[in-house]
Design a protein around this motif. Structure first.
Motif, short mmCIF file in Angstrom:
data_model
loop_
_atom_site.label_atom_id
_atom_site.label_comp_id
_atom_site.label_asym_id
_atom_site.label_seq_id
_atom_site.Cartn_x
_atom_site.Cartn_y
_atom_site.Cartn_z
N ASP A 83 -3.36 0.49 -8.72
CA ASP A 83 -2.47 1.07 -9.46
C ASP A 83 -2.36 0.53 -10.84
N SER A 84 -2.57 1.23 -12.03
CA SER A 84 -2.33 0.57 -13.22
C SER A 84 -1.18 0.70 -13.70
N TRP A 85 -0.69 -0.20 -14.47
CA TRP A 85 0.53 -0.32 -15.04
C TRP A 85 1.10 0.68 -15.93
N THR A 86 0.09 1.84 -16.23
CA THR A 86 0.22 2.79 -16.84
C THR A 86 0.46 4.05 -15.94
N THR A 87 0.75 3.63 -14.71
CA THR A 87 1.19 4.49 -13.54
C THR A 87 -0.05 5.36 -12.96
N THR A 88 -1.12 5.34 -13.42
CA THR A 88 -2.21 6.15 -13.09
C THR A 88 -2.67 5.32 -11.76
N THR A 89 -3.05 5.94 -10.84
CA THR A 89 -3.48 5.54 -9.50
C THR A 89 -4.95 5.81 -9.26
N TYR A 90 -5.60 5.10 -8.25
CA TYR A 90 -7.16 5.32 -7.95
C TYR A 90 -7.35 5.12 -6.82
N TYR A 91 -8.19 6.12 -6.11
CA TYR A 91 -8.33 5.59 -4.57
C TYR A 91 -9.84 6.01 -4.12
N ALA A 92 -10.29 5.28 -3.18
CA ALA A 92 -11.78 5.65 -2.65
C ALA A 92 -11.41 6.86 -1.92
#
Length: 121
Positions: free
Chosen positions: A50-59
């Motif tokens: 979870d990025s502080w810019t609100t971008t999220t990443y998932y496997a």
């Protein structure tokens, strides 16, 4: 910087768990925080970030089942896990991102102690 991971446990396949990672010693609102997991005999692998810019990443293996979110007021990142499978069994670690590829463990500088998640079939 300290990270405290909690929320692990034993759950049946198809069940749910929510992990928490509380961070201290760094400005949380500008942090990117990731979750990784490591099963016995396997390498540590990326789960979500979870990025502080609100971008999220998932496997790919957890997309649609896991959701990462944060509460800046509590300096905490959550990993909501649903439809758990036996292959999700691992020690889950949270870590603070430093630089580089967000999917790689080498891009993270501080790590929590890990919390065990066991999914029974």
């Amino acid at each position: 910087v300290q990270l405290q991971a909690s929320g692990g446990g034993l759950v049946q396949a198809g069940g749910s768990l929510t992990l928490s990672c509380t961070v201290s010693g760094r400005s949380f609102s500008t942090l990117t925080v990731g979750w990784f997991r490591q099963a016995p005999g396997k390498e540590r692998e990326f789960v979500a970030a979870d990025s502080w810019t609100t971008t999220t990443y998932y496997a790919d293996s957890v997309k649609g089942r896991f959701t990462i979110s944060r509460d800046n007021a509590k300096n905490t990142v959550y990993l909501q896990m649903k439809s758990l499978k036996p292959e999700d069994t691992a020690v889950y670690y949270c870590a603070t991102y430093w630089r580089g590829n967000v999917y790689l463990s080498t891009s993270y500088d501080y790590w929590g102690q890990g919390t065990q998640v066991t999914v029974s079939s």
